[in-house]
Design an enzyme around this catalytic site. Sequence first.
Site, PDB file in Angstrom:
ATOM      1  N   ASP A   1       0.841  -1.115   0.126  1.00  0.00           N
ATOM      2  CA  ASP A   1       0.181   0.300   0.257  1.00  0.00           C
ATOM      3  C   ASP A   1       0.916   1.323  -0.004  1.00  0.00           C
ATOM      4  O   ASP A   1       1.701   1.346   1.686  1.00  0.00           O
ATOM      5  CB  ASP A   1      -0.838   0.110   1.040  1.00  0.00           C
ATOM      6  CG  ASP A   1      -2.214   1.125   0.911  1.00  0.00           C
ATOM      7  OD1 ASP A   1      -2.725   0.308  -0.206  1.00  0.00           O
ATOM      8  OD2 ASP A   1      -2.167   1.766   1.993  1.00  0.00           O
TER       9      ASP A   1
ATOM     10  N   PHE B   1       4.321   5.979 -13.730  1.00  0.00           N
ATOM     11  CA  PHE B   1       3.182   6.591 -13.866  1.00  0.00           C
ATOM     12  C   PHE B   1       2.549   7.232 -12.156  1.00  0.00           C
ATOM     13  O   PHE B   1       4.053   6.990 -11.099  1.00  0.00           O
ATOM     14  CB  PHE B   1       2.729   4.696 -14.075  1.00  0.00           C
ATOM     15  CG  PHE B   1       3.123   3.622 -12.813  1.00  0.00           C
ATOM     16  CD1 PHE B   1       2.945   3.564 -11.113  1.00  0.00           C
ATOM     17  CD2 PHE B   1       4.613   3.854 -13.288  1.00  0.00           C
ATOM     18  CE1 PHE B   1       2.896   2.645 -10.500  1.00  0.00           C
ATOM     19  CE2 PHE B   1       5.306   2.501 -11.815  1.00  0.00           C
ATOM     20  CZ  PHE B   1       4.520   2.163 -10.060  1.00  0.00           C
TER      21      PHE B   1
END
Length: 206
Positions: free
Chosen positions: A72, A153
């Site tokens: 995460d 990205f």
Amino acid sequence: MNQILAATHNQHKIAEFQEMLTANHLEIQIVNPSTFSGFPELIENGETFEANSAMKAEQAAAFAKMTAFADDSGLAVDALHGAPGIYSARYAGENATDADRIAKLLNEMKGVADRTARFVCVISIAHCGKRIAAFRGEVVGTIAQSPAGSKGFGYDPVFIPAGYNKTFAELGADVKDKISHRARAFEKAIAFLRDNILPDGGFKWS
């Protein structure tokens, strides 16, 4: 070859993790969750990177009955009191693009002098539904005035790591894979995995 399931459908992350394993001469193949029929939508409703990472790893490992890892990660901006944080992927809405999220961030940062920020990543490893370990990595930097570069990205086009004058998206994988938050968390995870691989294959907990 040992296998470990990636609890993500993000192909950029899977490729990045596999490259790191290969670069560290660790013979572990990352299994894509798309190879499983009926792979569930993973719930991540925790309030911290640690909680969400653990949830995803545990759910994936329980479903596949094997060792899985999840990360995460997100961007924490000091002037925004840590936002977007754990909501980094949903910062501009559920179906927003990377460009949408960057545009919202830059709009929030208009006129803000303090542009310090950090990327955070927590990687959790679980086996058959039980978390085994977790590792945290961070990289400090600043938010650029406008996007630059096409090699990354997410928020890479607007994040300038400390010690550099280019964004992650300009620096590319050769630099990012060595200094990024994921690289730092994954370096710790790799050391842990290496210490727990059995001579005849598998992991000590499997």
